[in-house]
Enzyme design. Structure first.
Site, PDB file in Angstrom:
ATOM      1  N   ASN A 125       0.876  -1.172   0.000  1.00  0.00           N
ATOM      2  CA  ASN A 125       0.000   0.000   0.000  1.00  0.00           C
ATOM      3  C   ASN A 125       0.910   1.217   0.000  1.00  0.00           C
ATOM      4  O   ASN A 125       1.522   1.537   1.010  1.00  0.00           O
ATOM      5  CB  ASN A 125      -0.895  -0.024   1.252  1.00  0.00           C
ATOM      6  CG  ASN A 125      -1.719   1.252   1.380  1.00  0.00           C
ATOM      7  OD1 ASN A 125      -1.756   2.077   0.471  1.00  0.00           O
ATOM      8  ND2 ASN A 125      -2.382   1.415   2.523  1.00  0.00           N
TER       9      ASN A 125
ATOM     10  N   LYS B 240       0.155   4.244  -0.251  1.00  0.00           N
ATOM     11  CA  LYS B 240      -0.447   5.447   0.353  1.00  0.00           C
ATOM     12  C   LYS B 240      -0.210   6.644  -0.586  1.00  0.00           C
ATOM     13  O   LYS B 240      -0.188   6.462  -1.791  1.00  0.00           O
ATOM     14  CB  LYS B 240       0.087   5.651   1.770  1.00  0.00           C
ATOM     15  CG  LYS B 240      -0.069   4.360   2.595  1.00  0.00           C
ATOM     16  CD  LYS B 240       0.142   4.518   4.054  1.00  0.00           C
ATOM     17  CE  LYS B 240      -0.067   3.155   4.733  1.00  0.00           C
ATOM     18  NZ  LYS B 240       0.013   3.219   6.192  1.00  0.00           N
TER      19      LYS B 240
ATOM     20  N   HIS C 208      -9.450   1.308   4.872  1.00  0.00           N
ATOM     21  CA  HIS C 208      -8.171   1.450   5.565  1.00  0.00           C
ATOM     22  C   HIS C 208      -8.363   2.379   6.760  1.00  0.00           C
ATOM     23  O   HIS C 208      -9.139   3.335   6.695  1.00  0.00           O
ATOM     24  CB  HIS C 208      -7.113   2.020   4.602  1.00  0.00           C
ATOM     25  CG  HIS C 208      -5.739   1.955   5.179  1.00  0.00           C
ATOM     26  ND1 HIS C 208      -5.287   2.881   6.082  1.00  0.00           N
ATOM     27  CD2 HIS C 208      -4.735   1.046   5.021  1.00  0.00           C
ATOM     28  CE1 HIS C 208      -4.046   2.554   6.450  1.00  0.00           C
ATOM     29  NE2 HIS C 208      -3.697   1.445   5.819  1.00  0.00           N
TER      30      HIS C 208
ATOM     31  N   GLU D 178      -6.690   4.740   7.833  1.00  0.00           N
ATOM     32  CA  GLU D 178      -6.459   6.165   7.549  1.00  0.00           C
ATOM     33  C   GLU D 178      -7.681   6.794   6.887  1.00  0.00           C
ATOM     34  O   GLU D 178      -7.981   7.970   7.107  1.00  0.00           O
ATOM     35  CB  GLU D 178      -5.197   6.316   6.685  1.00  0.00           C
ATOM     36  CG  GLU D 178      -3.936   6.059   7.503  1.00  0.00           C
ATOM     37  CD  GLU D 178      -2.768   5.461   6.736  1.00  0.00           C
ATOM     38  OE1 GLU D 178      -2.742   5.541   5.500  1.00  0.00           O
ATOM     39  OE2 GLU D 178      -1.870   4.899   7.400  1.00  0.00           O
TER      40      GLU D 178
ATOM     41  N   GLU E 174      -5.230  -4.954  10.449  1.00  0.00           N
ATOM     42  CA  GLU E 174      -4.201  -3.935  10.672  1.00  0.00           C
ATOM     43  C   GLU E 174      -4.450  -3.224  11.993  1.00  0.00           C
ATOM     44  O   GLU E 174      -5.250  -2.289  12.061  1.00  0.00           O
ATOM     45  CB  GLU E 174      -4.239  -2.893   9.545  1.00  0.00           C
ATOM     46  CG  GLU E 174      -3.955  -3.459   8.168  1.00  0.00           C
ATOM     47  CD  GLU E 174      -3.374  -2.416   7.236  1.00  0.00           C
ATOM     48  OE1 GLU E 174      -2.290  -2.661   6.713  1.00  0.00           O
ATOM     49  OE2 GLU E 174      -3.975  -1.347   7.055  1.00  0.00           O
TER      50      GLU E 174
ATOM     51  N   GLY F 113       2.624   2.291  10.625  1.00  0.00           N
ATOM     52  CA  GLY F 113       3.571   3.398  10.454  1.00  0.00           C
ATOM     53  C   GLY F 113       4.314   3.775  11.729  1.00  0.00           C
ATOM     54  O   GLY F 113       4.946   4.823  11.803  1.00  0.00           O
TER      55      GLY F 113
ATOM     56  N   SER G 159       3.557  -2.211  10.094  1.00  0.00           N
ATOM     57  CA  SER G 159       5.014  -2.292  10.236  1.00  0.00           C
ATOM     58  C   SER G 159       5.585  -3.672   9.902  1.00  0.00           C
ATOM     59  O   SER G 159       6.557  -4.111  10.505  1.00  0.00           O
ATOM     60  CB  SER G 159       5.448  -1.861  11.640  1.00  0.00           C
ATOM     61  OG  SER G 159       5.015  -0.540  11.908  1.00  0.00           O
TER      62      SER G 159
HETATM   63  P1  13P Z   1       3.160   0.318   7.517  1.00  0.00           P
HETATM   64  O1  13P Z   1       3.621  -0.983   6.944  1.00  0.00           O
HETATM   65  O2  13P Z   1       3.905   1.502   7.017  1.00  0.00           O
HETATM   66  O3  13P Z   1       3.031   0.244   9.008  1.00  0.00           O
HETATM   67  O4  13P Z   1       1.657   0.522   6.976  1.00  0.00           O
HETATM   68  C1  13P Z   1       0.754  -0.500   7.104  1.00  0.00           C
HETATM   69  C2  13P Z   1      -0.465  -0.150   6.345  1.00  0.00           C
HETATM   70  O5  13P Z   1      -1.207   0.732   6.730  1.00  0.00           O
HETATM   71  C3  13P Z   1      -0.742  -0.885   5.112  1.00  0.00           C
HETATM   72  O6  13P Z   1      -2.023  -0.629   4.654  1.00  0.00           O
END
Ligand code: 13P
Length: 256
Positions: free
Chosen positions: A13, A15, A99, A101, A171, A177, A217
């Site tokens: 992803n 982002k 997601h 976010e 997640e 992150g 992560s």
């Molecule tokens: P990270 O791997 O950067 O923690 O992000 C995970 C994520 O949100 C994947 O959708």
């Protein structure tokens, strides 16, 4: 992983990262590194503006291209939005739905996710439905309830036939992150509870065939341990999917 019953899927992803030119460069760098991949599916969920370039660059490889969001209406007066049909026509195969976010910054609800999952499937896309608890919810020991509720609402009225097209991504929000990964046991426990929930909704056979990913992560170092959990069937990877060698190392872990 349990390759006997279900596909392992490693999805990146990206982002809000990478311009089309940068996307092309990164995919070109990844392609030779991923060429040996035998046992797992690989997906890159790129920004809308990268889709055309990404589809073109990934041609001739086993990388499928995904989107990170879509609108739940077919078309209409929704300025700035993108429909499932638009994605499909661009060559997109997967779409991330719900997601954390999107939920946090754009107020997406489980009901929105439900609409999107159904519309995505109807358009021929495979939804990667995200769920996961906040740190506070984990500390209050309500993780499994939270995740079950997210899944049950988002999958409402999704038929037993259509559930095969859905991928679930667990997640934990506190691990996204932050560099803080869930332990393999924590990831395994929740992914297994997700499968229990799918079993209640769709029966043992269907539940056993659904890919449940872990995200938060995940990186080249911890991927193998997470993936040895029987109910962790892959990963949804943020930061580490922006670097070709790191993403390739995770794919390699999934091939062991
Ligand atoms: P990270 O791997 O950067 O923690 O992000 C995970 C994520 O949100 C994947 O959708």
């Amino acid at each position: 992983m349990n390759r006997r019953y279900r596909k392992t899927i490693i999805a990146g992803n990206w982002k809000m990262n990478k311009t089309p030119l940068e996307a092309k460069t990164l995919i070109e760098e990844m392609k030779p590194l991923l060429a040996k991949c035998k046992w797992c599916e690989m997906v890159l969920c790129v920004p809308f503006t990268d889709i055309q370039t990404a589809v073109k660059s990934a041609r001739g490889s086993k990388i499928a291209i995904g989107a990170q969001n879509m609108h739940f209406e077919k078309s209409g007066a929704f300025t700035g939005e993108i429909s499932a049909d638009m994605l499909k026509e661009m060559g997109v195969k997967y779409v991330i739905i719900g997601h954390s976010e999107r939920r946090q910054y754009f107020n997406e609800t489980d009901i929105d996710c439900n609409k999107k999952v159904k519309v995505a499937i109807a358009a021929g896309l495979r939804p990667i439905l995200c769920c996961g608890e906040t740190l506070e919810e984990r500390e209050q020991d309500v993780t499994l309830e939270v995740v079950r509720k997210q899944i049950k609402i988002a999958l409402r009225d999704v038929s037993p036939d259509d559930i095969k097209k859905v991928v679930i991504a667990y997640e934990p929000i506190w691990a996204i992150g932050t560099g803080k990964t869930a332990t393999a046991e924590q990831a395994g426990e929740v992914c297994s509870a997700i499968r229990d929930c799918l079993r209640e909704l769709y029966g043992a056979r269907a539940a056993r065939a659904i890919t449940v990913q872990y995200g938060g992560s995940m990186n080249a170092k911890n991927a193998l341990e997470l993936l040895t959990q029987p109910d962790v069937d892959g990963g949804l990877i943020g930061g580490a999917s922006l670097k070709a060698p790191d993403f390739a190392a995770i794919v390699e872990a999934a091939n062991q």
